[in-house]
Design a protein around this motif. Structure first.
Motif, PDB file in Angstrom:
ATOM      1  N   ASP A  66       4.988  33.983  35.694  1.00 47.00           N
ATOM      2  CA  ASP A  66       5.774  32.784  35.983  1.00 47.00           C
ATOM      3  C   ASP A  66       4.843  31.594  36.195  1.00 47.00           C
ATOM      4  OD1 ASP A  66       7.466  30.904  36.930  1.00 47.00           O
ATOM      5  OD2 ASP A  66       8.531  32.217  38.303  1.00 47.00           O
TER       6      ASP A  66
ATOM      7  N   GLY B  30      11.917  34.878  37.077  1.00 47.69           N
ATOM      8  CA  GLY B  30      13.248  34.338  37.361  1.00 47.69           C
ATOM      9  C   GLY B  30      13.799  33.500  36.227  1.00 47.69           C
ATOM     10  N   ILE B  31      14.985  32.921  36.486  1.00 53.63           N
ATOM     11  CA  ILE B  31      15.675  32.140  35.453  1.00 53.63           C
ATOM     12  C   ILE B  31      14.837  30.955  35.012  1.00 53.63           C
ATOM     13  CG2 ILE B  31      17.881  31.111  34.879  1.00 53.63           C
ATOM     14  CD1 ILE B  31      18.834  32.022  37.679  1.00 53.63           C
ATOM     15  N   THR B  32      14.351  30.219  36.011  1.00 53.07           N
ATOM     16  CA  THR B  32      13.616  29.003  35.703  1.00 53.07           C
ATOM     17  C   THR B  32      12.402  29.301  34.857  1.00 53.07           C
ATOM     18  OG1 THR B  32      14.141  28.544  37.984  1.00 53.07           O
ATOM     19  CG2 THR B  32      12.924  26.876  36.794  1.00 53.07           C
ATOM     20  N   ARG B  58       7.515  18.585  36.512  1.00 55.08           N
ATOM     21  CA  ARG B  58       7.522  18.287  37.936  1.00 55.08           C
ATOM     22  C   ARG B  58       6.461  17.252  38.279  1.00 55.08           C
ATOM     23  NH1 ARG B  58      10.618  22.183  40.639  1.00 55.08           N
ATOM     24  NH2 ARG B  58       9.812  21.377  42.583  1.00 55.08           N
TER      25      ARG B  58
ATOM     26  N   THR C 181      15.919  34.117  44.193  1.00 53.44           N
ATOM     27  CA  THR C 181      16.844  33.456  43.266  1.00 53.44           C
ATOM     28  C   THR C 181      16.178  32.972  41.987  1.00 53.44           C
ATOM     29  OG1 THR C 181      16.491  31.309  44.258  1.00 53.44           O
ATOM     30  CG2 THR C 181      18.267  32.625  45.160  1.00 53.44           C
ATOM     31  N   GLY C 182      14.937  32.592  42.062  1.00 52.74           N
ATOM     32  CA  GLY C 182      14.263  32.112  40.878  1.00 52.74           C
ATOM     33  C   GLY C 182      14.520  30.653  40.575  1.00 52.74           C
ATOM     34  N   VAL C 183      15.162  29.949  41.486  1.00 50.83           N
ATOM     35  CA  VAL C 183      15.477  28.540  41.261  1.00 50.83           C
ATOM     36  C   VAL C 183      15.031  27.751  42.479  1.00 50.83           C
ATOM     37  CG1 VAL C 183      17.281  26.941  40.567  1.00 50.83           C
ATOM     38  CG2 VAL C 183      17.550  29.352  40.106  1.00 50.83           C
ATOM     39  N   LEU C 184      14.770  26.464  42.294  1.00 49.53           N
ATOM     40  CA  LEU C 184      14.371  25.643  43.428  1.00 49.53           C
ATOM     41  C   LEU C 184      15.393  24.557  43.762  1.00 49.53           C
ATOM     42  CD1 LEU C 184      10.558  25.193  42.805  1.00 49.53           C
ATOM     43  CD2 LEU C 184      11.648  26.522  44.567  1.00 49.53           C
TER      44      LEU C 184
END
Lengths: 109, 85, 462, 527
Positions: A66, B30-32, B58, C181-184
């Motif tokens: 990631d 994760g999704i992002t 970002r 969750t994998g999101v911010l």
């Protein structure tokens, strides 16, 4: 494997907290802060880790780790550097004014 | 004395954190992250995804980061030199 | 204009001011510095006001930085809650900037950066970005706290260490949330509707609790407030503490909704402890600014209590309390700056300051016809509505104690009519804030719609 | 004219005064006269049993309400304020900038609390009167005055808090602030709050400290008017509710307790303050018994305002001329201060139930509404005690031997005498023609001069004379001063010690702070 990046990161945070509770020297408290931040960075980077994942430089059809935590940690490291610098400068100034860095003799710190 | 208390507290804290967190290490992203890997190169043109996030997606964070650096420099100069008018 | 300019304008102008300061070796540019510092806060205020029609109709304005999808980039959003806080904070920032125009250029630069940090925290909808702007805000306040006094280094250091712990806990929480969750993005996380772990909630609670000075976490508050230069104390108490509370509003009613309502009772108890502790310790203090600092803890306790009722009435009370406290405390701290650095018993004052001081204290006690009363009244109603009459009793009890210490201070201020020369730039903000105390107390209608809208946005349980 | 201006004129006056030079008295008297005229101007509207309702919409709606009952009260209140302002011109020598605005603000808010039509309005004005009269009590600025002032402030704010809780619970249940919606629990809180303000027996202890320490015109206001706010609240409560037994008990205790303690005091203003407690007992007794009783209680409230203010003003004149306030050091002033003596005796007659003075008429109504024999005995005994103690007061202050250091005493200034004489005329006027006021309070007729009433009065007078003779023999009147002050001081000393220790505990080092943070985290995890 229990001793992975996440656990080590958390253990580092705990060690840092222990240092901040137990040590009376201002510098050691600052070191505690640094250790906590390091543990946090480790924790974060490990959160984004994927087994057999490559570095997030797109070069073919493999799995990548990631990339987001890495980026966030770059920011965090800078922030941490800034706070540490300020803390050290303040410690310097405290030493200049009070001639001691032991918080048990520094009243009300 | 403080050392013993510190060890006890930290141990309790450690037990708390480790017992309540079930963090899986090295699983899928994760999704992002998937979206970044999928779109990153095509949208930003940077092969290095970290760069593309840092300097593009970002960039607002990065702006904040540099500002903190600026504040710290200002602060160091203010503390060391004094706040001259 | 886009809402991001609310953050960017002060940032940019702070750089300009620092550049001008660098140039001032050749030519004195103090007037331009002052002008730009005011403009740097006035423009965001105007931009904010230009969004008013949209906000008051119940809509929100969203802005994605760089035009990216909120999953990938950072989203800013202006809703009624943000508008409310942004309005109070910008108004206060302008007032206090006017008060402190005679200070150095570095101070103004830091001040503008801090203003940008405050607005950034208010606008952003990304948890990590929230952390970054919190850091901008905190780091600049760590430095602003330093004054000529010797003790200020200790106060600043203490604030820095505790503030850093708060940031670390916050970031740890962010890490856990990202892991699960994998999101911010806050809105996306809360729309996923997954209850978070209790430990995550507590990490955020502790961290924001430190920032806002809830009782077992309040330790930096009295020192930093009492030693900082008066305008900075006013900012700390009026604004910085409230930003912690704002983030609680933002996070606890969205991401941590389930956790929050599970732990309602405990949080109320924490609030009650904060109230009593702040009130009792304020009563003992001999130093005026220290007394004001403990009184801030007391008020934060009331706000926290009101907000942990979780009902709409409670939120309205909390928001009104925030407004009232921000205005009145600013007034008092600025007065204390004019009065000078004296203990309560030897206060020497000028007739020009006792009136605003008196009005400000009335508002903080919560007497009728001042804005503090409206807040107190709503909070008490909220307490009784949720059948927690004990807490209403505690609030009223604390307001009696605060009556004792504030009126004691005012009694000393009533005497000794001596005239000093104070610059008008310092007097005007004091008068404006005390006037606002009364206007908002007599005509709460002016702001009530906005508060009700904000309370609806959060959606308290009825 | 709009009744709201009755409240607004004094407040505006108070706001103007800081900007005036050397005419502060005139501005304040002018403002109070305007307010009085405003009150009078609504008489045509209320005279035929109509009421005026006025709603001021803020978020908290204020409800201003006038009917016959409170019209009488507010007209007297505003009139008294004029008299007291006139009296103050000579009496208050310094700090005009502070005194007059505060007095005017107190006036405005007192009028407001008598005009309030619902609980919230009542509460708001209640708190404001407390605040400003607190500063008036502390006018002298001595340490003792400050202590008494804070005692007053704390007690009255506690009363306010109780009222706020009771009105909050009404609002939560019913959605309005009407007084008839008070339920059992909340009505107890409401009555307690009012009793604190009124200074009834178990909650009275601030009153004998605060009232005597204030400047005499302010004492007159406090005893004459301020404590009536509490009685007014209770009266309004009992007009729409059943009577409550414990209020009667409180009333009896305040009557007896106040009068007994008044008998043994030697400070002239303290005597009067204790009598206020006892008279509050009468009013409570009347209010809590029957509808005639309510009329009697309210009537007595008005009469008490007249004669108690008059007494305080007289004693103020004595203090002004002599500088003494212990009865042992006074005496024989009848030659030096004849007018003061006459007014004081009129007031004493009024308070001790002599026929043809206003105290008699209202007390007979209350007495008549009593049914229980025990209550009647207590009532007569209290009247007797009152008579005895005022006999004592006049005897020691105006008669007997003139002490040497008071040889050069002069009569009080004319402006002060003006207020006193006006009040004594009102005393007699109401005493002779009670129906002027009573017909506005009660629809029926009442026979004031029946034989049994006169008999009751004469019994209590004879009993009172006996008490005085007995008390003088037994040396009751030379007892040391009874005061709550010492207990209060001891309490504050121990409180300060406690706080200092707290302060020590609170400031510790950084390790402890971080420990606290982690402990907070852990404890909350397990809760």
């Amino acid at each position: 494997m229990i001793l992975n990046g996440i656990t080590v990161g958390i253990i580092l945070i705990l060690i840092g907290l222990y240092g901040m509770i137990a040590k009376k020297h201002v510098f050691k408290i600052i070191f505690g802060l640094i250790i906590i931040s390091t543990g946090l960075v480790l924790f974060f980077v490990s959160v984004g880790y994927v087994d057999t994942g490559a570095a997030p430089i797109v070069s073919g059809d493999t799995t990548y780790v990631d990339p987001l935590p890495h980026t966030l940690m770059l920011t965090t490291i800078v922030v941490e550097v800034c706070t540490t610098t300020l803390a050290l400068v303040l410690a310097l100034k405290i030493y200049e004014k009070y001639k001691t860095l032991d918080i048990s003799t520094l009243e009300d710190l | 004395m403080k050392g013993i208390i510190g060890i006890i507290i930290v141990l309790i804290l450690g037990v708390l954190i480790f017992s309540s967190l079930r963090l899986e290490y090295g699983n899928s992203v994760g999704i992002t992250a998937e979206m970044y890997i999928e779109k990153g190169v095509s949208e930003t043109g940077a092969v290095n995804l970290v760069t593309s996030i840092l300097a593009d997606y970002r960039v607002y964070d990065t702006l904040g980061e540099t500002i903190i650096l600026f504040i710290a420099i200002l602060g160091v100069s203010m503390v060391l030199k004094g706040d001259k008018k | 204009m886009d809402i991001i300019f609310i953050v960017v304008v002060p940032l940019f102008l702070s750089f300009v001011v620092s550049l001008m300061h660098a140039l001032s070796r050749y030519k004195k540019l103090v007037f331009f510095e002052n002008f730009l510092s005011i403009i740097g806060l006035l423009i965001p205020f105007l931009i904010l006001m230009s969004t008013f029609p949209v906000i008051s109709s119940g809509d929100t304005i969203t802005y994605n930085v760089g035009g990216w999808n909120p999953f990938l980039g950072i989203a800013l959003e202006m809703d009624s809650l943000t508008f409310f806080f942004s309005f109070i904070s910008l108004a206060l920032l302008i007032l206090i900037m006017v008060y402190s125009l005679s200070r150095s250029a570095k101070y103004k630069v830091l001040y503008l950066l801090m203003a940008a940090g405050v607005q950034g925290v208010l606008l952003t909808r990304d948890i990590f970005n929230l952390y970054v702007f919190f850091e901008i805000l905190s780091v600049s306040t760590y430095i602003l706290v330093i004054s000529e006094k010797k003790r200020s280094y200790k106060a600043s250091f203490k604030y820095l260490v505790l503030g850093s712990i708060a940031s670390v806990l916050f970031l740890f929480g962010v890490g856990i949330i990202y892991e699960t969750t994998g999101v911010l993005n806050i809105d996306i996380i809360s729309s996923m509707n997954t209850p978070q772990l209790k430990i995550t909630f507590l990490l955020f609670l502790t961290s924001l609790g430190i920032k806002s000075g809830i009782v077992p976490l309040h330790f930096w508050v009295p020192d930093a407030h009492s030693i900082a230069p008066p305008p900075v104390s006013a900012l700390l108490s009026g604004l910085v503490l409230k930003i912690g509370i704002y983030s609680m509003f933002r996070l606890f009613y969205t991401i941590f909704r389930t956790n929050f309502f599970e732990m309602n009772d405990v949080l109320m108890a924490v609030g009650a402890i904060t109230i009593i502790f702040g009130a009792v310790l304020a009563l003992v203090q001999k130093d005026l600014k220290r007394m004001l600092a403990y009184s801030s803890i007391n008020q934060i306790g009331i706000i926290f209590l009101a907000f942990s009722f979780g009902t709409e009435l409670g939120i309205i009370g909390a928001l009104y309390m925030i407004l009232a406290h921000a205005v009145a405390k600013t007034c008092l701290f600025l007065c204390s700056g004019i009065i000078g650095d004296l203990t309560i018993v030897s206060l020497k004052s000028k007739p020009s300051v006792w009136l605003p001081f008196f009005i400000g204290s009335l508002s903080l006690i919560g007497l009728p016809f001042t804005c503090g009363f409206i807040g107190k009244y709503f909070v008490c109603l909220a307490a009784m509505e949720t059948s927690n009459t004990v807490y209403a009793g505690i609030i009223l009890f604390s307001s009696i104690i605060s009556a004792v210490y504030y009126l004691r201070a005012s009694c000393y201020l009533f005497r000794i009519p001596k005239d000093y020369k104070i610059s008008y730039l310092m007097q005007i903000p004091v008068y404006i804030s005390s006037f606002a105390c009364i206007v908002l107390g007599v005509l709460p209608v002016l702001i009530m719609d906005m508060i009700e809208l904000a309370a609806k946005t959060l959606g308290g349980v009825i | 004219m709009n009744i709201l201006f009755a409240i607004l004129f004094p407040i505006i006056g108070a706001l103007i005064i800081p900007f005036t030079k050397r005419v502060k008295e005139h501005v304040s008297i002018f403002a109070s006269v305007l307010s009085f005229l405003t009150v009078l101007s609504v008489y045509p509207e209320v005279s035929n049993n109509q009421t005026i309702d006025l709603y001021i919409h803020m978020i908290l709606d204020l409800h201003i309400f006038v009917d016959k009952l409170n019209f009488i009260i507010i007209s007297l209140v505003s009139f008294f304020h004029i008299l007291i302002l006139v009296y103050s011109i000579k009496y208050i020598k310094k700090d005009h900038l502070r005194y007059y605005p505060l007095l005017l603000l107190t006036m405005g808010f007192t009028l407001g609390s008598f005009l309030s039509g619902d609980l919230l309005t009542f509460y708001i004005f209640f708190e404001m009167t407390t605040l400003f009269s607190f500063f008036l009590i502390m006018h002298k600025g001595t340490e003792k005055a400050r202590r008494a002032g804070f005692m007053y402030l704390i007690m009255c704010f506690i009363g306010g808090a109780l009222i706020l809780i009771s009105l909050g619970s009404v609002y939560v249940q019913e959605g309005n602030f009407e007084i008839y919606n008070l339920t059992n629990g909340s009505s107890i809180l409401f009555i307690l709050g009012c009793l604190i303000k009124a200074g009834a027996f178990p909650l009275h202890f601030w009153l004998p400290e605060a009232h005597p320490i204030a400047p005499s015109p302010v004492s007159a206001l406090l005893s004459g008017i301020m404590i009536k706010i509490g009685i007014y609240g209770i009266a309004r409560f009992f007009m729409v509710h059943e009577s409550i037994d414990w209020v009667v008990i409180v009333a009896i205790f305040s009557m007896l307790f106040g009068v007994i303690l008044a008998l043994i005091q030697s400070d002239i203003k303290r005597i009067l303050a204790y009598h206020s407690i006892s008279q509050i007992g009468y009013m409570l007794l009347g209010i809590s018994i029957s509808s005639v009783g309510i009329a009697g209680g309210v009537f007595h409230m008005i009469n008490h305002a007249v004669f108690k203010s008059l007494l305080f003003l007289c004693m103020g004149a004595v203090i002004y001329s002599t500088g003494e306030r212990r009865i042992q050091r006074l005496g024989g002033l009848y030659k030096k201060m004849p007018y003061t003596m006459i007014t004081c005796i009129i007031a004493s007659f009024a308070i001790s139930e002599i026929p043809l003075f206003n105290g008699f008429v209202s007390k007979t109504i209350i007495f008549d509404s009593l049914s229980d024999n025990f209550l009647k005995i207590a009532f007569i005994f209290t009247c007797a005690g009152t008579f005895a103690s005022f006999y004592k007061l006049n005897r020691y202050v105006f008669f007997g031997k003139l002490p040497d250091n008071l040889k050069s005493t002069k009569e009080a200034p004319k402006l002060m005498l003006f207020s006193m004489i006006t009040l004594s005329i009102i005393c007699v006027l109401i005493g002779v023609f009670p129906n002027i006021i009573f017909k506005n309070l009660y629809a029926g007729m009442f026979d004031f001069w029946s034989l049994s009433h006169l008999l009751e009065a004469s019994v209590s007078i004879i009993l009172g004379a006996l008490i005085f003779i007995f008390g003088k023999k037994a040396g009751l009147f030379d007892m040391k001063e009874y005061s709550m002050d010492k207990i209060y001081r001891r309490f504050t000393a121990s409180a300060i010690l406690f706080y200092e220790n707290i302060n020590k505990i609170v400031s510790k080092d950084l390790n402890i702070y971080i420990l606290c943070i982690l402990l907070f985290f852990i404890i909350l995890y397990f809760l």
